[in-house]
Design a protein around this motif. Structure first.
Motif, PDB file in Angstrom:
ATOM      1  N   LEU A 163       0.850  -1.241  -0.188  1.00 38.48           N
ATOM      2  CA  LEU A 163      -0.136  -0.025   0.091  1.00 38.48           C
ATOM      3  C   LEU A 163       0.976   1.304   0.253  1.00 38.48           C
ATOM      4  O   LEU A 163       1.326   1.554   0.953  1.00 38.48           O
ATOM      5  CB  LEU A 163      -0.894  -0.130   1.256  1.00 38.48           C
ATOM      6  CG  LEU A 163      -1.965  -1.265   1.283  1.00 38.48           C
ATOM      7  CD1 LEU A 163      -2.765  -1.147   2.675  1.00 38.48           C
ATOM      8  CD2 LEU A 163      -2.804  -1.381   0.316  1.00 38.48           C
ATOM      9  N   GLN A 164       0.983   1.997  -1.231  1.00 39.85           N
ATOM     10  CA  GLN A 164       1.735   3.056  -1.484  1.00 39.85           C
ATOM     11  C   GLN A 164       0.899   4.341  -1.379  1.00 39.85           C
ATOM     12  O   GLN A 164      -0.431   4.314  -1.174  1.00 39.85           O
ATOM     13  CB  GLN A 164       2.708   3.050  -2.335  1.00 39.85           C
ATOM     14  CG  GLN A 164       3.687   2.152  -2.448  1.00 39.85           C
ATOM     15  CD  GLN A 164       4.648   2.437  -1.358  1.00 39.85           C
ATOM     16  OE1 GLN A 164       5.210   3.443  -1.588  1.00 39.85           O
ATOM     17  NE2 GLN A 164       4.890   1.576  -0.684  1.00 39.85           N
TER      18      GLN A 164
ATOM     19  N   ILE B 241      -8.351   0.683   5.213  1.00 38.94           N
ATOM     20  CA  ILE B 241      -8.760   0.980   6.438  1.00 38.94           C
ATOM     21  C   ILE B 241      -7.542   0.378   7.544  1.00 38.94           C
ATOM     22  O   ILE B 241      -6.849  -0.525   7.064  1.00 38.94           O
ATOM     23  CB  ILE B 241     -10.027   0.150   6.957  1.00 38.94           C
ATOM     24  CG1 ILE B 241     -10.620   0.565   8.170  1.00 38.94           C
ATOM     25  CG2 ILE B 241      -9.739  -1.383   6.899  1.00 38.94           C
ATOM     26  CD1 ILE B 241     -12.086   0.226   8.458  1.00 38.94           C
ATOM     27  N   GLN B 242      -7.567   1.037   8.572  1.00 40.81           N
ATOM     28  CA  GLN B 242      -6.406   0.711   9.588  1.00 40.81           C
ATOM     29  C   GLN B 242      -7.199   0.800  10.823  1.00 40.81           C
ATOM     30  O   GLN B 242      -7.819   1.608  11.225  1.00 40.81           O
ATOM     31  CB  GLN B 242      -4.871   1.682   9.507  1.00 40.81           C
ATOM     32  CG  GLN B 242      -4.473   1.640   8.187  1.00 40.81           C
ATOM     33  CD  GLN B 242      -3.989   0.519   7.600  1.00 40.81           C
ATOM     34  OE1 GLN B 242      -3.291  -0.289   8.385  1.00 40.81           O
ATOM     35  NE2 GLN B 242      -3.855   0.322   6.344  1.00 40.81           N
ATOM     36  N   GLU B 243      -6.644  -0.263  11.899  1.00 41.98           N
ATOM     37  CA  GLU B 243      -7.176  -0.151  13.076  1.00 41.98           C
ATOM     38  C   GLU B 243      -6.174   0.840  13.784  1.00 41.98           C
ATOM     39  O   GLU B 243      -4.889   0.982  13.629  1.00 41.98           O
ATOM     40  CB  GLU B 243      -6.994  -1.569  13.917  1.00 41.98           C
ATOM     41  CG  GLU B 243      -7.300  -1.583  15.335  1.00 41.98           C
ATOM     42  CD  GLU B 243      -7.134  -2.747  15.990  1.00 41.98           C
ATOM     43  OE1 GLU B 243      -7.630  -2.998  16.976  1.00 41.98           O
ATOM     44  OE2 GLU B 243      -7.069  -4.047  15.221  1.00 41.98           O
ATOM     45  N   ALA B 244      -6.637   1.618  14.743  1.00 46.78           N
ATOM     46  CA  ALA B 244      -6.180   2.674  15.519  1.00 46.78           C
ATOM     47  C   ALA B 244      -6.422   2.454  17.203  1.00 46.78           C
ATOM     48  O   ALA B 244      -7.393   1.887  17.605  1.00 46.78           O
ATOM     49  CB  ALA B 244      -6.360   4.018  14.912  1.00 46.78           C
TER      50      ALA B 244
ATOM     51  N   TYR C 198      -2.688   6.788  17.401  1.00 46.24           N
ATOM     52  CA  TYR C 198      -1.789   5.973  16.872  1.00 46.24           C
ATOM     53  C   TYR C 198      -2.443   4.809  15.909  1.00 46.24           C
ATOM     54  O   TYR C 198      -3.461   4.377  16.364  1.00 46.24           O
ATOM     55  CB  TYR C 198      -0.916   5.332  17.862  1.00 46.24           C
ATOM     56  CG  TYR C 198      -0.059   6.207  18.859  1.00 46.24           C
ATOM     57  CD1 TYR C 198       1.126   6.629  18.566  1.00 46.24           C
ATOM     58  CD2 TYR C 198      -0.625   6.877  20.134  1.00 46.24           C
ATOM     59  CE1 TYR C 198       1.908   7.286  19.235  1.00 46.24           C
ATOM     60  CE2 TYR C 198      -0.056   7.629  20.723  1.00 46.24           C
ATOM     61  CZ  TYR C 198       1.374   7.890  20.394  1.00 46.24           C
ATOM     62  OH  TYR C 198       2.169   8.919  21.161  1.00 46.24           O
ATOM     63  N   ILE C 199      -1.757   4.552  14.935  1.00 42.65           N
ATOM     64  CA  ILE C 199      -2.190   3.485  14.193  1.00 42.65           C
ATOM     65  C   ILE C 199      -1.481   2.287  14.560  1.00 42.65           C
ATOM     66  O   ILE C 199      -0.304   2.166  14.835  1.00 42.65           O
ATOM     67  CB  ILE C 199      -1.724   3.869  12.600  1.00 42.65           C
ATOM     68  CG1 ILE C 199      -2.168   5.217  12.236  1.00 42.65           C
ATOM     69  CG2 ILE C 199      -2.238   2.363  11.827  1.00 42.65           C
ATOM     70  CD1 ILE C 199      -3.770   5.295  12.353  1.00 42.65           C
ATOM     71  N   LYS C 200      -2.157   1.064  14.676  1.00 43.28           N
ATOM     72  CA  LYS C 200      -1.823  -0.225  15.114  1.00 43.28           C
ATOM     73  C   LYS C 200      -0.684  -0.478  14.131  1.00 43.28           C
ATOM     74  O   LYS C 200      -0.852  -0.643  13.119  1.00 43.28           O
ATOM     75  CB  LYS C 200      -2.939  -1.207  15.388  1.00 43.28           C
ATOM     76  CG  LYS C 200      -2.381  -2.619  15.737  1.00 43.28           C
ATOM     77  CD  LYS C 200      -3.542  -3.568  15.943  1.00 43.28           C
ATOM     78  CE  LYS C 200      -3.052  -4.852  16.233  1.00 43.28           C
ATOM     79  NZ  LYS C 200      -4.046  -5.892  16.578  1.00 43.28           N
TER      80      LYS C 200
ATOM     81  N   PRO D  45       1.347   1.768   6.565  1.00 46.47           N
ATOM     82  CA  PRO D  45      -0.124   0.876   6.431  1.00 46.47           C
ATOM     83  C   PRO D  45       0.073  -0.549   6.473  1.00 46.47           C
ATOM     84  O   PRO D  45       0.776  -0.938   5.684  1.00 46.47           O
ATOM     85  CB  PRO D  45      -0.785   1.481   5.089  1.00 46.47           C
ATOM     86  CG  PRO D  45       0.372   1.887   4.470  1.00 46.47           C
ATOM     87  CD  PRO D  45       1.510   2.442   5.416  1.00 46.47           C
ATOM     88  N   SER D  46      -1.100  -1.376   6.879  1.00 47.77           N
ATOM     89  CA  SER D  46      -1.016  -2.925   6.989  1.00 47.77           C
ATOM     90  C   SER D  46      -1.826  -3.059   5.778  1.00 47.77           C
ATOM     91  O   SER D  46      -3.000  -2.715   5.420  1.00 47.77           O
ATOM     92  CB  SER D  46      -1.680  -3.173   8.264  1.00 47.77           C
ATOM     93  OG  SER D  46      -0.498  -2.969   9.267  1.00 47.77           O
ATOM     94  N   LEU D  47      -1.409  -4.388   5.092  1.00 40.28           N
ATOM     95  CA  LEU D  47      -2.230  -5.039   4.167  1.00 40.28           C
ATOM     96  C   LEU D  47      -3.628  -5.809   4.826  1.00 40.28           C
ATOM     97  O   LEU D  47      -4.579  -5.609   3.991  1.00 40.28           O
ATOM     98  CB  LEU D  47      -1.432  -5.760   3.378  1.00 40.28           C
ATOM     99  CG  LEU D  47      -1.865  -6.680   1.956  1.00 40.28           C
ATOM    100  CD1 LEU D  47      -2.489  -5.483   1.142  1.00 40.28           C
ATOM    101  CD2 LEU D  47      -1.036  -7.431   1.388  1.00 40.28           C
ATOM    102  N   HIS D  48      -3.204  -6.408   5.912  1.00 41.40           N
ATOM    103  CA  HIS D  48      -4.555  -7.340   6.662  1.00 41.40           C
ATOM    104  C   HIS D  48      -4.556  -6.478   7.958  1.00 41.40           C
ATOM    105  O   HIS D  48      -3.808  -6.122   8.746  1.00 41.40           O
ATOM    106  CB  HIS D  48      -3.860  -8.705   6.627  1.00 41.40           C
ATOM    107  CG  HIS D  48      -3.764  -9.306   5.456  1.00 41.40           C
ATOM    108  ND1 HIS D  48      -2.353  -9.144   5.097  1.00 41.40           N
ATOM    109  CD2 HIS D  48      -4.393 -10.007   4.570  1.00 41.40           C
ATOM    110  CE1 HIS D  48      -2.354 -10.092   3.871  1.00 41.40           C
ATOM    111  NE2 HIS D  48      -3.662 -10.503   3.569  1.00 41.40           N
TER     112      HIS D  48
END
Length: 536
Positions: free
Chosen positions: A244-245, A284-287, A295-297, A302-305
C-alpha cells in the motif's frame, strides 16, 4: 477478530470520509469529473461494502461541463448531527497554473438515500472542506486555504469559520488555525472532539508517494494546535516496498464497542514504473488512543491485513458482472460532467443507446458511460450496432483514464463510406493531448450488422478482439501497454491526476448529426492472473 485485506473499496475511490450512524457505516469518496457526484458506500461490519447512492444528481447541485480532467468533485465530507446528514464538497473549476477556482457547497438530507437538498454556497478560498458539529450546537467549517502568491505551491494552511444553518452562510471571524508541518501541502482537514481536546486530522505531502496523515490537537478550537509527537501518524513514504503506497488523506470512526479505525486513500503500483492503474483506493487501519493521541496499530506504515468486526465475502469481488439495460443504466456506471444525461444516452428495449456528441477528449459533452476498473486483470465485452458514414463518426469499447490516456476500439468508416474497425490510442500524450499516430491498420467490415468488441487486460498487457455476427473472436491490433491508463500517466506531472482507469462504451459524431450507437449488453469479467501481486 477476522482479517480483511486492503483496500476495502478497490478501484478509483479516493479521499474517504467515514461516518457511523447507529450500526450503519458510510464512506463518501471523491468522483472528480464523473457524474453523478460523490460515491457513498454502506457497511454493517467494516468488511463488506455496497455502493448505495450518488447524491449529487441534478444541475442545481453539480454541473461540471467545461471542468478539466481531474477537476470536479474533490474530497467530500459526510457527517450527521443527530437529525440529518450533511455532505460538504468542492466543485473544482480549475486546478492547473497560477490559480485554482474552488467553490465549496453543503447539501443535506433526512436519510442517506435522500432527498438531498439544493446546495448552500460557502466560499471559494480553498478545497477539501469539512464541517464539524460541536457539542454546544455550533457548526464549524474548515478548508485548506490557497494563496496564489506562494511559490512553488499555493497551500497556505487550514482556515476555520462558523457556519450558521439558519441563514445558510458562514458567519463571524475566520482564522488560519493550522499551517501544517514540514511535510508541506496541508489539506484534507477533519475536526473531532475527545476528552476536551479538539483534534485536527490533515493530509500532507501531496497525493503522490510522499503522502501522509498528520494529527494535531488543541484545547481551543481556534488553536494553537500542537503536532502529534510521532508525526506523521500514517504514511508509506519511508517504506517504498510495502503493497500500500501513497497512504494519506484519512478520516476516523469509532465502533459501538469503542474501537477506533482510520480510513485513508492508498495506491497499489504495478510494473517497474510504479503505475497505479486502479487509481487511489480506500483502505482501513486499526487505531488506538494513548495519552489523548491517536496511533495507528503497527503504524505508521499501513497494513495490508487489518482486523475488523466482519468477514468479507470475496466471491462478490470475483464474480462476473453481466450488465443489461432493462432497468436503466446499472449503478456501477457513470458518465462525464453533464447533468443532462438524456442528451448523451437512453435505455429502451433493453438496449443502451449512446447519442454521438463531441470527441472522446471533450470537457463538455461526450457520450461515454463506463465503470471502474477494480481488478488488475479482466475481460470486457459488448456488442454494438452502429452505421457510420465517414471517419468523423465512431463508437465502441474503451479503456479510459482521461483525454490524455485511453485505448479505444471503434466502429467507424473511411471517407468513402466503407465501414471499418479502427483502434485509437492516446499513449501517454502529455502535454499535447494528441493521439498516437499512425494508428494500427484498420480492418474493413461489412456496412451493416452488429459487431462484438472485446478487450483483455492481463496485468500490463491489453489486447483487443472483434467478431462479426456468427463468427468467432479475432485479435485486432498490437498488444498495448495497459499501465499507461494510470495516475502516473494521466496527463499531469506529480500530484496532478486523481481518478483511475475505467472501461466502457462511447460514441462520437463530429459531424454534429447525433448519430446513435446501440449496445446490447456489457460484460466485466475479473481474472485472477499470476502477475497481479497485490490483488485482493
Amino acid at each position: 477478530m477476522p482479517l480483511v485485506r486492503n483496500p476495502i473499496l478497490p478501484g478509483f475511490n479516493p479521499d474517504p470520509s467515514i461516518l457511523r450512524v447507529g450500526d450503519d457505516y458510510y464512506i463518501a469518496t471523491s468522483t472528480f469529473e464523473w457524474y453523478p457526484g460523490v460515491q457513498i458506500h454502506h457497511s454493517k461490519d467494516l468488511a463488506n461494502w455496497e455502493l448505495i447512492v450518488r447524491p449529487l444528481t441534478r444541475k442545481s447541485q453539480l454541473d461540471m461541463r467545461g471542468n478539466p480532467d481531474s477537476c470536479g468533485v474533490w474530497a467530500p465530507c459526510l457527517t450527521h448531527d443527530g437529525e440529518k446528514f450533511w455532505l460538504v464538497y468542492t466543485d473544482v473549476k480549475r486546478k492547473d497554473g497560477s490559480f485554482k477556482d474552488t467553490p465549496n457547497y453543503i447539501v443535506t438530507a433526512p436519510s442517506i438515500e435522500g432527498p438531498w437538498s439544493d446546495p448552500f454556497y460557502l466560499n471559494s478560498s480553498g478545497f477539501d472542506p469539512s464541517i464539524f458539529h460541536d457539542d454546544d450546537g455550533k457548526k464549524w467549517f474548515v478548508n485548506m486555504l490557497q494563496d496564489h502568491r506562494r511559490r512553488p505551491r499555493s497551500f497556505a494552511g487550514i482556515v476555520l469559520q462558523e457556519f450558521d444553518p439558519a441563514v445558510g452562510k458562514l458567519v463571524g471571524p475566520k482564522k488560519n488555525i493550522f499551517l501544517g508541518t514540514d511535510l508541506d501541502l496541508v489539506e484534507g482537514p477533519h475536526l473531532y472532539k475527545r476528552n476536551g481536546w479538539y483534534h485536527m486530522l490533515t493530509a500532507e505531502g501531496g497525493t503522490g508517494y510522499e503522502h501522509a496523515v498528520t494529527l494535531a490537537r488543541s484545547r481551543d478550537i481556534w488553536g494553537p494546535y500542537e503536532v502529534h509527537p510521532q508525526n506523521p501518524i500514517l504514511t508509506s513514504k519511508d517504506t517504498p516496498f510495502v503493497a500500500l503506497q501513497r497512504a494519506g488523506h484519512g478520516d476516523i470512526v469509532d465502533t459501538p464497542d469503542g474501537k477506533t479505525y482510520l480510513v485513508h486513500l492508498t495506491g497499489r503500483p504495478t510494473t517497474q514504473d510504479r503505475r497505479c492503474v486502479l487509481g487511489r483506493e480506500t483502505a482501513i487501519q486499526e487505531a488506538y488512543w494513548k495519552d489523548d493521541w491517536l496511533y495507528i496499530k503497527d503504524g505508521p506504515s499501513p497494513s495490508l491485513h487489518v482486523e475488523v468486526p466482519g468477514v468479507r465475502d470475496d466471491s462478490k469481488y470475483w464474480a462476473e458482472q453481466n450488465y443489461t439495460f432493462e432497468d436503466g443504466l446499472p449503478k456501477d456506471f457513470q458518465w462525464l460532467r453533464t447533468p443532462e444525461p438524456e442528451r448523451i444516452f437512453a435505455t429502451d428495449n433493453g438496449k443502451l443507446t449512446l447519442f454521438g456528441r463531441e470527441s472522446v477528449g471533450s470537457w463538455f459533452e461526450q457520450s461515454l458511460v463506463a465503470r471502474r476498473q477494480t481488478h488488475f486483470s479482466y475481460d470486457a465485452e459488448t456488442v454494438v450496432d452502429f452505421s457510420p458514414t465517414d471517419e468523423r463518426q465512431f463508437a465502441g469499447l474503451t479503456a479510459y483514464y482521461c483525454r490524455f490516456n485511453f485505448f479505444y476500439l471503434t466502429v467507424t468508416a473511411h471517407s468513402d463510406g466503407q465501414r471499418e474497425l479502427l483502434i485509437m490510442s492516446s499513449e501517454a500524450s502529455w502535454p499535447t493531448g494528441s493521439m498516437k499516430l499512425p494508428f494500427a491498420d484498420p480492418v474493413q467490415i461489412p456496412n451493416e450488422g452488429k459487431v462484438k468488441l472485446k478487450l483483455e487486460i492481463r496485468g500490463r498487457d491489453l489486447q483487443f478482439f472483434y467478431a462479426l455476427e456468427g463468427d468467432d473472436l479475432k485479435k485486432i491490433g498490437p498488444v498495448f501497454d495497459a499501465s499507461i491508463v494510470s495516475d502516473e500517466c494521466g496527463g499531469h506531472q506529480a500530484h496532478g491526476s486523481f481518478t483511475g482507469a475505467f472501461v466502457g462504451m462511447a460514441c462520437s459524431d463530429l459531424n454534429g448529426t447525433v448519430l446513435p450507437a446501440k449496445f446490447d449488453y456489457f460484460v466485466y469479467r475479473p481474472v485472477q492472473h499470476t502477475t497481479d501481486r497485490y490483488e485482493i
